[in-house]
Design a protein around this motif. Structure first.
Motif, PDB file in Angstrom:
ATOM      1  N   ARG A 123       0.832  -1.204   0.000  1.00 29.36           N
ATOM      2  CA  ARG A 123       0.000   0.000   0.000  1.00 29.36           C
ATOM      3  C   ARG A 123       0.866   1.253   0.000  1.00 29.36           C
ATOM      4  NH1 ARG A 123      -5.106  -0.245   4.125  1.00 29.36           N
ATOM      5  NH2 ARG A 123      -5.250   1.897   3.324  1.00 29.36           N
ATOM      6  N   ARG A 126       2.247   1.468  -3.572  1.00 22.74           N
ATOM      7  CA  ARG A 126       1.312   1.176  -4.669  1.00 22.74           C
ATOM      8  C   ARG A 126       1.938   0.107  -5.566  1.00 22.74           C
ATOM      9  NH1 ARG A 126      -2.741   4.988  -4.727  1.00 22.74           N
ATOM     10  NH2 ARG A 126      -3.296   4.613  -6.924  1.00 22.74           N
ATOM     11  N   TYR A 168      -6.161   0.641  -3.334  1.00 25.30           N
ATOM     12  CA  TYR A 168      -4.910   1.077  -2.720  1.00 25.30           C
ATOM     13  C   TYR A 168      -3.811   1.277  -3.765  1.00 25.30           C
ATOM     14  CZ  TYR A 168      -7.330  -1.009   1.287  1.00 25.30           C
ATOM     15  OH  TYR A 168      -8.261  -1.347   2.241  1.00 25.30           O
ATOM     16  N   GLY A 169      -4.158   1.084  -5.018  1.00 26.33           N
ATOM     17  CA  GLY A 169      -3.152   1.188  -6.072  1.00 26.33           C
ATOM     18  C   GLY A 169      -2.322  -0.061  -6.253  1.00 26.33           C
ATOM     19  N   ILE A 170      -2.721  -1.145  -5.573  1.00 27.82           N
ATOM     20  CA  ILE A 170      -1.991  -2.421  -5.688  1.00 27.82           C
ATOM     21  C   ILE A 170      -2.569  -3.221  -6.852  1.00 27.82           C
ATOM     22  CG2 ILE A 170      -1.421  -4.598  -4.556  1.00 27.82           C
ATOM     23  CD1 ILE A 170      -1.711  -3.149  -1.870  1.00 27.82           C
ATOM     24  N   SER A 225       1.159  -0.711 -15.780  1.00 31.39           N
ATOM     25  CA  SER A 225       0.494   0.067 -14.724  1.00 31.39           C
ATOM     26  C   SER A 225      -1.031   0.030 -14.769  1.00 31.39           C
ATOM     27  CB  SER A 225       0.977   1.520 -14.772  1.00 31.39           C
ATOM     28  OG  SER A 225       0.698   2.098 -16.039  1.00 31.39           O
TER      29      SER A 225
END
Length: 252
Positions: A123, A126, A168-170, A225
């Protein structure tokens, strides 16, 4: 600390070791995790930026300690590659519950435990998760009731991770290798088995450990990404052939 890092489980040999080496080559520091401490130390020797960490990923206490150690040694965690796994092939009626559990403990529980322990660190960066399944998780086969089922579960677990951790951008993705030229495959695949695989694979060959590692490293990179929740079959086209017979490919 800005240098990117990665944790690779099952890193003492095979695809895990090839992946660790590729991460190191692109400038990451890498925690190499394996339960075979002796083989791990030998594999990590001379690899600048590698941190060998003995751990059995099926054991919750060991996983918690491993993740704390990795976070402390690396300073940050940008990627987790859940590669550790065991294989057990045999008829359904001969697969005892102990054999079933041995496979699930490492192949499925290990992925769950390592990911859960890594979430707070991922987290913060990321970061990315890549789980290693198998073509056996996408295509049923004889003699693989525990192995194939564990890998199919890993594929679904990957989608669960992507769905829940994306906020969480994961990112979480899965690689499903087909037949690969590992020492294990060379030892257990007879010439007849290898010939049959060659006939069934459109590229007419086994993959290499480095070819699988390249897909893993890509999925952990910024170039991927906007990729999450996906399973990539790195299998020479094996899955795409379905039930097609090799003899029919010439069109005769």
């Amino acid at each position: 600390m800005t240098q990117k890092t990665a944790i690779v489980t099952g890193a003492a040999r095979g695809i895990g070791l090839a992946t660790a080496r590729q991460f190191l080559a692109e400038g990451r520091r890498v925690a190499m995790v394996d339960r075979d401490a002796e083989a791990l130390a030998e594999a990590a020797e001379g690899l600048e930026g590698a941190v060998p960490v003995p751990c059995d990923v099926s054991q919750p206490d060991q996983v918690a300690q491993m993740m704390e150690h990795c976070a402390r040694e690396l300073g940050r965690i940008d990627a987790l590659v859940n590669n550790a796994g065991v294989a057990d092939f045999g008829p359904i009626e001969d697969t005892t519950f102990a054999r079933w559990r041995r496979v699930m403990d490492t192949n499925l529980d290990g992925v769950f435990l390592c990911t859960q322990a890594a979430i707070p660190h991922l987290r913060a960066t990321r970061g990315a998760i890549v789980n290693i399944a198998s073509i056996s998780g996408l295509r049923a086969s004889t003699l693989r009731v525990a192995y194939g089922t564990s890998k199919a579960a890993v594929i679904h677990l990957t989608m669960q991770q992507a769905a829940e951790l994306g906020e969480y951008g994961i990112r979480a993705n899965c690689v499903a290798p087909g037949p690969v030229n590992t020492k294990l495959a060379l030892a257990v695949h007879t010439p007849e088995i290898r010939a049959a695989y060659h006939d069934a694979i459109p590229l007419n060959r086994y993959g290499s450990e480095d070819e699988i590692a390249s897909v893993i490293v890509f999925l952990c990179s910024d170039k991927a990404s906007y990729v999450t929740g996906q399973t990539i079959a790195s299998d020479g086209g094996f899955q795409s052939t379905g039930v097609g017979l090799p003899a029919l490919r010439t069109g005769q």
